[in-house]
Design a protein around this motif. Structure first.
Motif, mmCIF file in Angstrom:
data_model
loop_
_atom_site.group_PDB
_atom_site.id
_atom_site.type_symbol
_atom_site.label_atom_id
_atom_site.label_comp_id
_atom_site.label_asym_id
_atom_site.label_seq_id
_atom_site.Cartn_x
_atom_site.Cartn_y
_atom_site.Cartn_z
ATOM 1 N N GLU A 228 -121.841 12.626 67.614
ATOM 2 C CA GLU A 228 -121.284 11.543 68.438
ATOM 3 C C GLU A 228 -122.372 10.588 68.918
ATOM 4 O O GLU A 228 -122.119 9.387 69.120
ATOM 5 N N ALA A 255 -119.348 16.796 68.476
ATOM 6 C CA ALA A 255 -118.944 17.390 67.207
ATOM 7 C C ALA A 255 -120.145 17.539 66.292
ATOM 8 O O ALA A 255 -121.106 16.771 66.372
ATOM 9 N N THR A 256 -120.075 18.553 65.435
ATOM 10 C CA THR A 256 -121.037 18.732 64.351
ATOM 11 C C THR A 256 -120.356 18.302 63.060
ATOM 12 O O THR A 256 -119.275 18.791 62.731
ATOM 13 N N LEU A 257 -120.985 17.388 62.337
ATOM 14 C CA LEU A 257 -120.381 16.855 61.122
ATOM 15 C C LEU A 257 -121.171 17.273 59.885
ATOM 16 O O LEU A 257 -122.404 17.387 59.938
ATOM 17 N N HIS A 290 -112.609 12.712 67.119
ATOM 18 C CA HIS A 290 -111.910 13.801 67.786
ATOM 19 C C HIS A 290 -111.776 14.977 66.819
ATOM 20 O O HIS A 290 -112.091 14.868 65.623
ATOM 21 N N LEU A 291 -111.344 16.102 67.337
ATOM 22 C CA LEU A 291 -111.070 17.294 66.532
ATOM 23 C C LEU A 291 -109.563 17.487 66.461
ATOM 24 O O LEU A 291 -108.870 17.373 67.473
ATOM 25 N N GLY A 295 -109.562 22.183 64.516
ATOM 26 C CA GLY A 295 -110.992 21.969 64.672
ATOM 27 C C GLY A 295 -111.660 21.095 63.642
ATOM 28 O O GLY A 295 -112.892 21.009 63.607
ATOM 29 N N ARG A 296 -110.895 20.404 62.795
ATOM 30 C CA ARG A 296 -111.497 19.520 61.802
ATOM 31 C C ARG A 296 -111.856 18.177 62.445
ATOM 32 O O ARG A 296 -111.020 17.571 63.120
ATOM 33 N N PRO A 297 -113.081 17.680 62.225
ATOM 34 C CA PRO A 297 -113.473 16.392 62.817
ATOM 35 C C PRO A 297 -112.754 15.230 62.134
ATOM 36 O O PRO A 297 -112.555 15.236 60.915
ATOM 37 N N PRO A 369 -114.927 23.050 59.367
ATOM 38 C CA PRO A 369 -116.301 23.533 59.555
ATOM 39 C C PRO A 369 -116.616 24.670 58.588
ATOM 40 O O PRO A 369 -115.814 25.574 58.381
#
Length: 376
Positions: A228, A255-257, A290-291, A295-297, A369
């Motif tokens: 972010e 978030a971790t992408l 957002h997720l 939990g998927r970005p 993830p």
């Protein structure tokens, strides 16, 4: 007559009789066969010899087939080598685990020589077709660049040269205001040319990465925590450059992408710049991360501009069709083409929805993830 060297295969198995049988059969078939008696030796040989395909037993002491596969997939030099797991326990859970690690195929033990040949030849054929498609893509890229680049570069240069000549030959007769106006035109043309060159260089680098299996695998394995911060920083920078700071709306969750920082910054830059360019000042440009419920970005960039027609969206999807063989490429195209290519390289998906006169929304759908590097 085919004069290409024989394909190099690596067989990793702790049973000597099986290695010998496979080696003899594949050698008689015309292949060059290397052997490793354990997983650790197999990993070392694969990194050193870079075989065209690896056949590896699952059940071995210390370094089993799954671990050997994981280690080779982590190494950019070996990440793209086709990998066949051999196992006497081909249960659904084990097969799924192997596929998640990046296995290309399973060969259940005991297997016939026909099954061995079929598996090897199918994987080598698939790898060969992938190389040929990559080479064709690069050839098409070169053709497009050779057709499009000269015209696109000449346009801003034609805006610079007349004013530069006037400044050189008639500077004494020009007023300060006229000189300033000419300087502004030259600067604007220079910036346009610089942006064009940077776009092409970025696109070429992406195509080269896509054509290199090892580099593509390394990109799919990338992860970026605190994404972010990259998104927010890049969106603010673009909005400021466009004079649209007051229009920018950021809605970002931590978030971790599955993407490199450089590629994420480029993706956001192109999408936000496109939104700012094709929407009027005073209308909102929203950048949201957002997720979803599992939990998927999800990343979205929304504007209130003129929007895109279905035909324009379709042309952006066909990323190689931006050459001048068929049409003029207008401003939105190449930036969104680059954004889509970045998404493809990282296992994400870019979608565009729009109606003319009602703005546009660009959505980036990231994989769940832990699944960005898997081969699906």
């Amino acid at each position: 007559m085919d004069t290409s060297p024989p394909a190099k295969l690596l067989v990793i198995d702790d049973e000597e009789w099986l290695r010998e049988m496979v080696r003899m059969a594949l050698t008689d078939r015309g292949y060059l066969v290397l052997e490793a008696a354990d997983g650790a030796t197999g990993i070392e040989m694969a990194r050193r010899e870079l075989p065209d395909l690896v056949l590896c037993d699952v059940r071995m002491e210390r370094v089993d087939g799954y671990l050997a596969l994981a280690r080779l997939r982590e190494d950019p030099k070996t990440a793209g080598i086709p990998f066949i797991l051999m196992t006497g326990m081909a249960d659904a859970e084990g097969m799924r685990h192997g596929m998640e690690l990046g296995a290309d195929d399973y060969l259940p033990k005991p297997f016939t020589l026909d099954a061995l040949f079929a598996a090897v030849e199918a994987r080598l054929k698939k790898a060969r077709l992938a190389r040929e498609q990559a080479e064709a893509s690069l050839t098409a890229l070169r053709d497009n660049i050779s057709l499009m680049l000269p015209h696109e570069m000449l346009t801003p240069l034609n805006g610079m040269l007349p004013y530069a000549e006037l400044l050189e030959t008639a500077a004494d007769s020009l007023s300060p205001a006229e000189i300033a106006e000419m300087g502004g035109t030259i600067k604007a043309s220079t910036l346009r040319l610089l942006g064009l060159v940077n776009h092409f260089l970025t696109y070429v680098r992406l195509e080269i990465a896509a054509a290199d299996p090892a580099q593509a695998a390394a990109l799919r394995a990338a992860t970026l925590p605190d994404a972010e911060a990259v998104i927010g920083g890049q969106a603010r920078q673009v909005a400021q450059a466009a004079g649209r700071e007051a229009d920018l709306r950021l809605k970002l969750v931590p978030a971790t992408l599955p993407m490199t920082a450089g590629h994420l910054a480029t993706l956001v830059h192109e999408c936000v710049e496109n939104a700012a360019k094709f929407s009027p000042p005073g209308t909102a440009i929203e950048v949201a991360l957002h997720l979803d419920e599992i939990g998927r970005p999800r990343l979205s960039i929304t504007d209130g501009g003129a929007g895109l027609t279905p035909e324009q969206i379709a042309s952006i999807g066909a990323y190689m069709q931006f050459g001048r063989r068929t049409r003029e490429q207008q401003g939105a195209g190449l930036g969104l083409i680059i954004a889509r290519r970045i998404c493809e390289l990282h296992g994400a998906r870019l979608e565009i929805s729009s109606e003319p006169g009602k703005g546009a929304e660009v959505r980036v759908l990231f994989p769940p993830p832990g699944q960005s590097g898997s081969r699906r």
